[in-house]
Scaffold this active site. Sequence first.
Site, PDB file in Angstrom:
ATOM      1  N   GLU A 102      -1.714  37.490   2.878  1.00  0.00           N
ATOM      2  CA  GLU A 102      -1.139  37.145   4.177  1.00  0.00           C
ATOM      3  C   GLU A 102       0.383  37.213   4.142  1.00  0.00           C
ATOM      4  O   GLU A 102       1.016  36.997   3.104  1.00  0.00           O
ATOM      5  CB  GLU A 102      -1.599  35.746   4.613  1.00  0.00           C
ATOM      6  CG  GLU A 102      -3.090  35.714   4.919  1.00  0.00           C
ATOM      7  CD  GLU A 102      -3.579  34.380   5.470  1.00  0.00           C
ATOM      8  OE1 GLU A 102      -4.623  34.391   6.145  1.00  0.00           O
ATOM      9  OE2 GLU A 102      -2.943  33.342   5.217  1.00  0.00           O
ATOM     10  N   CYS A 115       8.121  36.567   5.872  1.00  0.00           N
ATOM     11  CA  CYS A 115       7.654  35.760   4.745  1.00  0.00           C
ATOM     12  C   CYS A 115       6.557  36.560   4.052  1.00  0.00           C
ATOM     13  O   CYS A 115       5.520  36.839   4.651  1.00  0.00           O
ATOM     14  CB  CYS A 115       7.123  34.416   5.231  1.00  0.00           C
ATOM     15  SG  CYS A 115       6.392  33.396   3.920  1.00  0.00           S
ATOM     16  N   CYS A 122      -3.107  32.280  -6.146  1.00  0.00           N
ATOM     17  CA  CYS A 122      -2.063  31.604  -6.917  1.00  0.00           C
ATOM     18  C   CYS A 122      -2.724  30.817  -8.038  1.00  0.00           C
ATOM     19  O   CYS A 122      -3.849  30.328  -7.885  1.00  0.00           O
ATOM     20  CB  CYS A 122      -1.256  30.672  -6.015  1.00  0.00           C
ATOM     21  SG  CYS A 122       0.209  29.957  -6.819  1.00  0.00           S
ATOM     22  N   CYS A 126      -0.770  23.651  -6.794  1.00  0.00           N
ATOM     23  CA  CYS A 126      -0.018  22.585  -6.121  1.00  0.00           C
ATOM     24  C   CYS A 126      -0.956  21.897  -5.124  1.00  0.00           C
ATOM     25  O   CYS A 126      -1.651  22.559  -4.354  1.00  0.00           O
ATOM     26  CB  CYS A 126       1.201  23.158  -5.399  1.00  0.00           C
ATOM     27  SG  CYS A 126       2.409  23.908  -6.510  1.00  0.00           S
ATOM     28  N   CYS A 129      -0.821  22.576  -1.103  1.00  0.00           N
ATOM     29  CA  CYS A 129      -0.716  23.960  -0.624  1.00  0.00           C
ATOM     30  C   CYS A 129      -2.083  24.627  -0.608  1.00  0.00           C
ATOM     31  O   CYS A 129      -2.806  24.608  -1.609  1.00  0.00           O
ATOM     32  CB  CYS A 129       0.243  24.734  -1.535  1.00  0.00           C
ATOM     33  SG  CYS A 129       0.395  26.485  -1.127  1.00  0.00           S
ATOM     34  N   ASN A 304       2.636  20.597   6.579  1.00  0.00           N
ATOM     35  CA  ASN A 304       1.612  21.197   7.424  1.00  0.00           C
ATOM     36  C   ASN A 304       0.250  20.885   6.820  1.00  0.00           C
ATOM     37  O   ASN A 304      -0.089  21.405   5.754  1.00  0.00           O
ATOM     38  CB  ASN A 304       1.842  22.707   7.515  1.00  0.00           C
ATOM     39  CG  ASN A 304       3.245  23.004   8.003  1.00  0.00           C
ATOM     40  OD1 ASN A 304       3.605  22.661   9.111  1.00  0.00           O
ATOM     41  ND2 ASN A 304       4.057  23.621   7.142  1.00  0.00           N
ATOM     42  N   CYS A 347       4.348  26.952   6.352  1.00  0.00           N
ATOM     43  CA  CYS A 347       4.488  26.780   4.907  1.00  0.00           C
ATOM     44  C   CYS A 347       3.329  25.977   4.344  1.00  0.00           C
ATOM     45  O   CYS A 347       2.993  24.913   4.867  1.00  0.00           O
ATOM     46  CB  CYS A 347       5.800  26.060   4.585  1.00  0.00           C
ATOM     47  SG  CYS A 347       7.247  27.097   4.760  1.00  0.00           S
TER      48      CYS A 347
END
Length: 360
Positions: A102, A115, A122, A126, A129, A304, A347
Amino acid sequence: MPYLCTVVEQNKLIDIRSLSLAQLKDKLVEMGEQGFRAKQIYEWLWAKSCTDFDEMSNLSKPLRENLKAHFTIHAVKVRNAQISADKTIKNSFTLYDGNVIEGVLIPAPERMTACVSSQVGCSLTCKFCATGYMDRKRNLNADEIYDQVVLIAKQAEEHYQQPLTNIVYMGMGEPLLNYSGMMKSVERITSPDGLNMAAKRITVSTAGIAKMIKKLGDDEVRFNLALSLHAANDKKRNEIMPINEQNSLKALAEALKYFYAKTKNPVTFEYIVFHNFNDELEDAKELARFCKHVPCKVNIIEYNPISLADFVNAEADKIEQFATYLRSQGVVTNVRRSRGKDIDAACGQLAIKEKESETA
């Protein structure tokens, strides 16, 4: 930084964008073509962002056919695009091997920001996220990062009649764990025979890998560095960012000082103020102390929410008190509002949730 040619079996087509100009010239000579054609082809590939040999109109048809017989272009395609109420555009991109990533266009009155992602998934886990809850499947090639920029820039022109002004490596993945791909993509984006964008318009964001931050210093990079900090206390940072267990705040501070000594580039600290976690005055004091290590600024980012985590954004007055304290200590502090939250484009929200239909 020179490109390394990917070793390819004889019966496989070579990814032409993995070659340096010199390597392409040598390959053309091997194919019985004139070496000077390499510069023309390179211009089509990078300056003109061409992904179809047939569109290289100043090359003869026999040369184009010869190129197709030996090479391929692993073009990234827009799979789906969603437009937020605030005009942010979130894209899912299909890669040549079927993987999906994305990228986001963030429009603002004085800037158009792309972005982009650096990895498929990943590995850093975290806790706040969405991408951190995905597996890391692979690193992106430099051309795949470059293609995201080109496609998002096209959207900026088509939807808002504005050129792309900024690029942030803040999408899916950890850029410093794809160091070679990230650096090669920056080289192509900033090169006069590429997109010719100023390095100062580019920001690479990291969760904090100390030895790679030092490598950025050794390479004397000209782009901006942002560190996703979110706590200036090892115990708290370990809890939400497991990478901190191998890259303590002390190690990061040393790496950042080394980076600044080599590049003279100030650093940006990104800090989400979570409700009842890192939103007290003591947290602000710890952050202010950490900021003394290098010239820097702090971007306070709105959290978010994601379905996989229970974190909540701090109250508005708590955020304002936090920012006010930092400013009182001489720290340049900006409070950023989220963009694209309604389409999971903000984010920390990027994750491939479902199979989406193709869009024109």
